[in-house]
Design a protein around this motif. Structure first.
Motif, PDB file in Angstrom:
ATOM      1  N   LEU A  17       3.400  -8.098 -12.680  1.00  0.00           N
ATOM      2  CA  LEU A  17       4.139  -7.227 -12.235  1.00  0.00           C
ATOM      3  C   LEU A  17       4.520  -6.845 -13.258  1.00  0.00           C
ATOM      4  O   LEU A  17       4.847  -6.251 -14.161  1.00  0.00           O
ATOM      5  CB  LEU A  17       5.413  -7.860 -11.096  1.00  0.00           C
ATOM      6  CG  LEU A  17       6.804  -6.910 -11.473  1.00  0.00           C
ATOM      7  CD1 LEU A  17       6.119  -5.582 -10.100  1.00  0.00           C
ATOM      8  CD2 LEU A  17       8.131  -6.845 -11.349  1.00  0.00           C
ATOM      9  N   LEU A  18       3.776  -5.077 -12.651  1.00  0.00           N
ATOM     10  CA  LEU A  18       3.498  -4.520 -13.741  1.00  0.00           C
ATOM     11  C   LEU A  18       4.768  -3.489 -14.310  1.00  0.00           C
ATOM     12  O   LEU A  18       5.205  -2.843 -15.368  1.00  0.00           O
ATOM     13  CB  LEU A  18       2.521  -3.544 -13.887  1.00  0.00           C
ATOM     14  CG  LEU A  18       1.093  -4.016 -13.829  1.00  0.00           C
ATOM     15  CD1 LEU A  18      -0.299  -3.175 -13.891  1.00  0.00           C
ATOM     16  CD2 LEU A  18       0.705  -4.475 -15.242  1.00  0.00           C
ATOM     17  N   VAL A  70       5.243   0.018  -6.421  1.00  0.00           N
ATOM     18  CA  VAL A  70       5.572  -0.836  -7.330  1.00  0.00           C
ATOM     19  C   VAL A  70       4.107  -0.963  -7.410  1.00  0.00           C
ATOM     20  O   VAL A  70       3.471  -0.453  -6.458  1.00  0.00           O
ATOM     21  CB  VAL A  70       5.658  -2.566  -6.912  1.00  0.00           C
ATOM     22  CG1 VAL A  70       5.243  -3.677  -7.647  1.00  0.00           C
ATOM     23  CG2 VAL A  70       7.376  -2.432  -6.299  1.00  0.00           C
ATOM     24  N   SER A  71       4.057  -1.408  -9.347  1.00  0.00           N
ATOM     25  CA  SER A  71       2.451  -1.716  -9.641  1.00  0.00           C
ATOM     26  C   SER A  71       2.273  -2.970 -10.253  1.00  0.00           C
ATOM     27  O   SER A  71       3.111  -3.443 -11.025  1.00  0.00           O
ATOM     28  CB  SER A  71       2.570  -0.357 -10.675  1.00  0.00           C
ATOM     29  OG  SER A  71       2.361   0.661 -10.400  1.00  0.00           O
ATOM     30  N   PHE A 111      -8.073  -6.516 -10.260  1.00  0.00           N
ATOM     31  CA  PHE A 111      -7.545  -4.910  -9.977  1.00  0.00           C
ATOM     32  C   PHE A 111      -5.675  -4.550  -9.831  1.00  0.00           C
ATOM     33  O   PHE A 111      -4.871  -5.424 -10.579  1.00  0.00           O
ATOM     34  CB  PHE A 111      -7.600  -4.725  -8.479  1.00  0.00           C
ATOM     35  CG  PHE A 111      -8.598  -5.000  -6.908  1.00  0.00           C
ATOM     36  CD1 PHE A 111      -9.752  -3.966  -7.590  1.00  0.00           C
ATOM     37  CD2 PHE A 111      -9.550  -6.202  -7.230  1.00  0.00           C
ATOM     38  CE1 PHE A 111     -10.903  -3.905  -7.018  1.00  0.00           C
ATOM     39  CE2 PHE A 111     -10.379  -6.229  -6.405  1.00  0.00           C
ATOM     40  CZ  PHE A 111     -11.484  -5.059  -6.932  1.00  0.00           C
ATOM     41  N   THR A 112      -5.637  -3.549 -10.651  1.00  0.00           N
ATOM     42  CA  THR A 112      -4.256  -2.691 -10.272  1.00  0.00           C
ATOM     43  C   THR A 112      -3.620  -2.108  -9.848  1.00  0.00           C
ATOM     44  O   THR A 112      -5.110  -1.243  -8.851  1.00  0.00           O
ATOM     45  CB  THR A 112      -3.776  -1.886 -11.210  1.00  0.00           C
ATOM     46  OG1 THR A 112      -4.538  -2.459 -12.947  1.00  0.00           O
ATOM     47  CG2 THR A 112      -2.810  -1.054 -11.658  1.00  0.00           C
ATOM     48  N   CYS A 113      -3.276  -2.722  -8.784  1.00  0.00           N
ATOM     49  CA  CYS A 113      -2.130  -1.864  -7.451  1.00  0.00           C
ATOM     50  C   CYS A 113      -1.246  -1.800  -7.236  1.00  0.00           C
ATOM     51  O   CYS A 113      -0.728  -1.758  -7.944  1.00  0.00           O
ATOM     52  CB  CYS A 113      -1.984  -2.994  -6.251  1.00  0.00           C
ATOM     53  SG  CYS A 113      -4.396  -3.865  -6.250  1.00  0.00           S
ATOM     54  N   ASN A 154       1.974   2.170   2.057  1.00  0.00           N
ATOM     55  CA  ASN A 154       0.455   2.881   1.719  1.00  0.00           C
ATOM     56  C   ASN A 154       0.452   1.915   0.214  1.00  0.00           C
ATOM     57  O   ASN A 154       1.342   1.299  -0.359  1.00  0.00           O
ATOM     58  CB  ASN A 154       0.903   4.178   1.171  1.00  0.00           C
ATOM     59  CG  ASN A 154      -0.100   4.807   0.796  1.00  0.00           C
ATOM     60  OD1 ASN A 154      -1.415   4.726   0.631  1.00  0.00           O
ATOM     61  ND2 ASN A 154       0.429   6.274  -0.524  1.00  0.00           N
ATOM     62  N   ASN A 155      -1.143   1.762  -0.069  1.00  0.00           N
ATOM     63  CA  ASN A 155      -1.455   1.079  -1.558  1.00  0.00           C
ATOM     64  C   ASN A 155      -3.280   1.228  -1.339  1.00  0.00           C
ATOM     65  O   ASN A 155      -3.690   2.290  -0.697  1.00  0.00           O
ATOM     66  CB  ASN A 155      -1.274  -0.092  -1.018  1.00  0.00           C
ATOM     67  CG  ASN A 155      -2.352  -0.954  -0.344  1.00  0.00           C
ATOM     68  OD1 ASN A 155      -2.312  -0.386   0.811  1.00  0.00           O
ATOM     69  ND2 ASN A 155      -3.439  -1.663  -0.660  1.00  0.00           N
TER      70      ASN A 155
END
Length: 138
Positions: free
Chosen positions: A67-68, A82-83, A113-115, A132-133
């Motif tokens: 979790l970024l 959220v990233s 991947f960074t989402c 959305n993503n």
């Protein structure tokens, strides 16, 4: 005459509820960087990765690696911005043990991947909707 009185009373009540709601939204002032409760975080991330894996064409499942960042906004439910970093696992799509899948260690199969995603949830009703993503390979 009695019908007009009731209608006016209902209109007044509706206006008061609307003013109270608008005042509530303005106090929050948009997204705030706040940590989610562990229960809400786990269910939100689980919903996201299940959705990602369902629409992905990859042979292997992905899982949330890290979790970024997380931001939340209270509306009629809770909106999360959220990233996360997601990584390919060793489990194939038809695997039944998706929760215990290890991150792929084979150099040729590694993929991350960074989402960033926006999700609307009403946690007390167990309702989740991914609005959305977008994901970028790292």
């Amino acid at each position: 005459m009695g019908g007009v009185c009731w209608r006016n009373l209902l209109l007044l009540l509706a206006a008061l509820v609307l003013v109270a709601k608008l005042g509530h939204f303005q106090r929050w002032g948009g997204f705030q960087e706040k940590s989610m409760s562990k229960k809400n975080m786990n269910s939100t991330l689980k919903f996201f990765i299940e959705n990602y894996n369902n629409v992905s064409n990859d042979t292997y499942l992905f899982r949330v690696d890290k979790l970024l960042q997380s931001h939340m906004q209270l509306t009629t439910g809770v909106e999360y911005l959220v990233s996360v970093k997601i990584s390919r696992t060793k489990c194939k799509r038809n695997s039944t043990k998706s929760r215990s899948c290890a991150i792929q260690s084979n150099k040729n199969l590694k993929k991350s991947f960074t989402c960033d995603f926006l999700m609307y949830t009403v946690p007390w009703m167990n309702y989740y909707q991914l609005w959305n993503n977008s994901c970028v390979e790292v």
